[in-house]
Structures are given as structure tokens and as C-alpha cells.
Enzyme design. Structure first.
Site, PDB file in Angstrom:
ATOM      1  N   TYR A 133     -32.365 -60.645 -65.561  1.00  0.00           N
ATOM      2  CA  TYR A 133     -32.908 -59.742 -66.564  1.00  0.00           C
ATOM      3  C   TYR A 133     -32.943 -60.347 -67.962  1.00  0.00           C
ATOM      4  O   TYR A 133     -33.612 -59.810 -68.849  1.00  0.00           O
ATOM      5  CB  TYR A 133     -32.086 -58.458 -66.602  1.00  0.00           C
ATOM      6  CG  TYR A 133     -32.835 -57.272 -66.083  1.00  0.00           C
ATOM      7  CD1 TYR A 133     -32.947 -57.055 -64.721  1.00  0.00           C
ATOM      8  CD2 TYR A 133     -33.429 -56.366 -66.948  1.00  0.00           C
ATOM      9  CE1 TYR A 133     -33.625 -55.967 -64.231  1.00  0.00           C
ATOM     10  CE2 TYR A 133     -34.116 -55.276 -66.468  1.00  0.00           C
ATOM     11  CZ  TYR A 133     -34.208 -55.077 -65.110  1.00  0.00           C
ATOM     12  OH  TYR A 133     -34.882 -53.996 -64.630  1.00  0.00           O
ATOM     13  N   ASP A 237     -30.117 -52.317 -61.375  1.00  0.00           N
ATOM     14  CA  ASP A 237     -31.414 -51.700 -61.620  1.00  0.00           C
ATOM     15  C   ASP A 237     -31.922 -51.045 -60.333  1.00  0.00           C
ATOM     16  O   ASP A 237     -32.340 -49.887 -60.317  1.00  0.00           O
ATOM     17  CB  ASP A 237     -32.390 -52.792 -62.094  1.00  0.00           C
ATOM     18  CG  ASP A 237     -33.755 -52.247 -62.436  1.00  0.00           C
ATOM     19  OD1 ASP A 237     -33.821 -51.134 -62.999  1.00  0.00           O
ATOM     20  OD2 ASP A 237     -34.754 -52.928 -62.146  1.00  0.00           O
TER      21      ASP A 237
HETATM   22 MG    MG Z   1     -34.983 -49.389 -63.453  1.00  0.00          MG
END
Ligand code: MG
Ligand code: NAI
Length: 342
Positions: A133, A237
């Protein structure tokens, strides 16, 4: 810092960002419940988002940032992300600016939403600042892209420690580390090693680990077996959205983003422009975010009272909002909660 709110800066004053769409309505609803519950908070309230941008040229007024820097606690309602103006997500900006490294998303089954999974009660601690990320990428040649996964001891340790501190504080039994260390032996291996090092400081909490793909299957087959879970950014996530699905979607999901001396609390949903101004928005996710805030600030008793009142109203089911299949407006729902607090 820990999730216990040791670094809270400014007594009982908090910063409130009233956003767009249903933001102002659910903010008023939540503040009225906090007041009725005797939370004893003082608010510094700022209008933020699209309207603020159009009137004053910035999504967040400078005084809003200054207030957050004084109080260290931000209750933020959703904002509409302006389209086509090259805006970065405001959330990404706030996370970066204040190093809000711990994204905490609890998912708990609820009487008001029928799903095949009535016994989910898990909390995901997602590392918010590194991993793939971080977006460190390069084209090696025209047909080859590299994306670099960055995992550090420092960032792994602080999120793992927060997960264990939370488990202790909330009376939870187990923390599970999610990883893929069988393949990414160095990066995920480091994360898992740090996890077990930190776990030694918490002998009263069970510590175990699962490989991420297996965890995804187990979460769907036996979600009630999970308690607190801690993981890197990308796995967090994905699995936190999976956990939302288990309990019936994003509608009832609160979240917090916590850093060193700074913490931001918000609902997972957006500004719902389609129902804005109609007085039918469901403030529950934002209210539960406010409960997480009270817990962070050390007022677990007040948070528990609010949670009990909300649970009663949802379970009874006669004063719930249209998104949950009811006919009540925001005010009727909130009045019913407040009645049970007085
Ligand atoms: Mg997300
Ligand atoms: P959304 O979550 O605002 O709405 C999706 C659907 O769920 C809509 O039908 C809406 O009416 C309903 N809904 C959402 N929250 C509700 C509530 N509290 N009560 C009753 N119904 C509710 O997602 P959408 O439409 O994709 O995004 C709208 C705007 O919000 C966009 O500009 C988006 O960028 C922004 N957004 C902001 C977030 C934030 O500030 N944290 C997070 C997600 C989206």
C-alpha cells in the site's frame, strides 16, 4: 502510545468535522446521544468537505487542523469526495499527516440485520502505513512493473502491540496474526516474528497465526472462532471488507484510525447523498464510532451504556430506520435511544 488514549491532549474537548450529505444530520444525532449519556464532552465543531471547499477553497479549514492538533481526538462524519478536481482522498491525507497507523474495524453480528452468521464478534487491526500500500512502484522496462513490499519492525511492532493492548482492555481472549510467511519469508516472516515476540508480554492472551488464504476460508466457514486479528495493510484491506459482508454490509460498521497522540473516529459508510436532508439516515455506525472514541478516551462506562441502549432499540425493532427495514426517521430512532439513557 496505546489504544487506551494515554496521550489524549486536551481534557474532554474533542474536534468534530461535520461533513457532507447525511454528515450534518448524523453528527447532530450522535452529539445529542453523547450529551444525553452524560459523556461530558466539549465540542469544537467545523464544517468540512465539498460545501466548505466551494465557499472557502479548502476541504478542511486551517482552524479545523489546529483544533485536532490541540485535542488529539477527531469525530469525523463522511464527506463527499469531489469528482474530477484531482483530489486525493481526504482520509488518506489525514492518515498520512497524523500518522494514523492503526485502522481498527470491529465487526459484530446484530439482531437488526439477519445474516447466515449470527455470532460474529471480531476486530481487525490493520496496519495503515506500509506494505504494498505504500505504492512504491517502478517500471523496469516497458513490459515489467515492480511493486515493492515494505515491512518494518517499527511499524509491525506498534500495530501488534496495540492489538494486544486492546485485547487486554476489552477483555478479549485471543489475538491472531494473519500473514503469508510461508511464501514471503522475509517480509511476512518479520511481521509474524515480531508478533510472537510482542505476544510474550501478554501471557494472559492466547496468540496464534493463520495464513491469509486459509484465514479467508475460515472466516466464512467459522467466523465465530475469530477474536482480535492483526495484519499488514493489504490483507487488512481485503479481510475487513470480508468481515463487513459477514455481518450484512457496510451500514453498521464503525472504525477508528489511531496514531501517536492522534485518533480519528468515523463510520465506514460515505455521505449518502441520495438520502441527504430526508431525515432518514441511520446514525448507528457513527454512534458506534463515537463509542470507540469514548473507550479510547477512557470512558468505557459511558460507551457501554450507549451500546446497551442502541442494542435494545435495534433488538426491539419498532423504531429502526428504513435501511434496516423500519419506518422511523433519524430523530425517532435517536429519541428512543435517548429515552433509555435518561
Ligand atoms: Mg478497502
Ligand atoms: P455511501 O456509503 O455514501 O452510500 C451507499 C448506499 O448506502 C446509499 O444508497 C446510501 O443511501 C446508503 N447509506 C450509506 N450510509 C447510510 C446511512 N448511515 N443510513 C442509511 N443509508 C445509508 O457510498 P457512496 O454512495 O459510494 O458514496 C457517496 C459519497 O461518499 C462519495 O462522494 C464518496 O466518495 C464518499 N465517501 C466518503 C467516505 C468518508 O468520508 N469516510 C467513505 C466512503 C465514501
Amino acid at each position: 502510545m496505546t489504544v487506551s488514549g494515554m496521550n489524549k491532549k486536551s481534557g474532554n474537548t474533542i474536534t468534530v468535522f461535520k461533513g457532507d450529505g447525511i454528515g450534518p444530520e448524523i453528527t447532530d444525532a450522535v452529539l445529542s446521544v453523547l450529551d444525553a449519556a452524560g459523556a461530558g464532552l466539549t465540542y469544537e465543531i467545523f464544517s468540512v468537505g465539498e460545501k466548505e471547499y466551494e465557499e472557502h477553497g479548502a476541504l478542511i479549514p486551517e482552524e479545523g487542523f489546529q483544533s485536532f492538533e490541540r485535542t488529539g481526538v477527531l469525530l469525523k462524519s463522511p464527506i463527499t469526495t469531489p469528482v474530477g478536481k484531482g483530489f486525493r482522498s481526504l482520509n488518506v491525507m489525514l492518515r498520512k499527516k497524523y500518522d494514523l497507523y492503526a485502522n481498527i474495524r470491529p465487526a459484530k453480528s446484530n439482531q437488526a440485520v439477519k445474516t447466515p452468521f449470527p455470532n460474529v464478534d471480531l476486530v481487525i487491526f490493520r496496519e495503515n502505513t506500509e506494505d504494498l500500500y505504500a505504492g512504491v512502484e517502478e517500471m523496469v522496462d516497458a513490459d515489467t512493473a515492480h511493486s515493492i513490499k515494505i515491512i518494518t519492525r517499527k511499524c509491525s511492532e506498534r500495530i501488534v502491540r496495540d492489538a494486544f493492548d486492546y485485547a487486554v482492555k476489552q477483555g478479549r481472549k485471543k489475538v491472531t496474526c494473519i500473514h503469508k510467511a510461508n511464501i514471503m519469508k522475509l517480509s511476512d516472516g518479520l511481521f509474524r516474528d515480531v508478533f510472537y515476540e510482542v505476544a510474550k508480554d501478554y501471557p494472559e492472551i492466547e496468540a496464534d497465526d493463520k495464513i491469509v488464504d486459509n484465514a479467508a476460508m475460515q472466516m466464512v466457514m467459522n467466523p465465530e472462532k475469530f477474536d482480535v486479528m492483526v495484519m499488514e495493510n493489504l490483507y487488512g484491506d481485503i479481510l475487513s471488507d470480508l468481515s463487513s459482508g459477514l455481518i450484512g454490509g457496510l451500514g453498521l460498521l464503525p472504525s477508528s484510525n489511531i496514531g501517536n497522540g492522534y485518533a480519528m473516529f468515523e463510520a465506514v459508510h460515505g455521505s449518502a447523498p441520495d438520502i441527504a436532508g430526508k431525515g432518514i439516515a441511520n446514525p448507528t455506525a457513527f454512534l458506534w464510532s463515537a463509542c470507540m472514541m469514548l473507550e479510547y478516551m477512557g470512558d468505557t462506562e459511558c460507551a457501554a451504556r450507549i451500546r446497551r441502549a442502541v442494542d435494545e432499540v435495534l433488538t426491539e425493532g419498532t423504531h429502526i430506520t428504513p435501511d434496516l427495514g423500519g419506518t422511523a426517521g433519524t430523530k425517532e430512532y435517536v429519541d428512543e435511544i435517548i429515552k433509555r439513557l435518561l
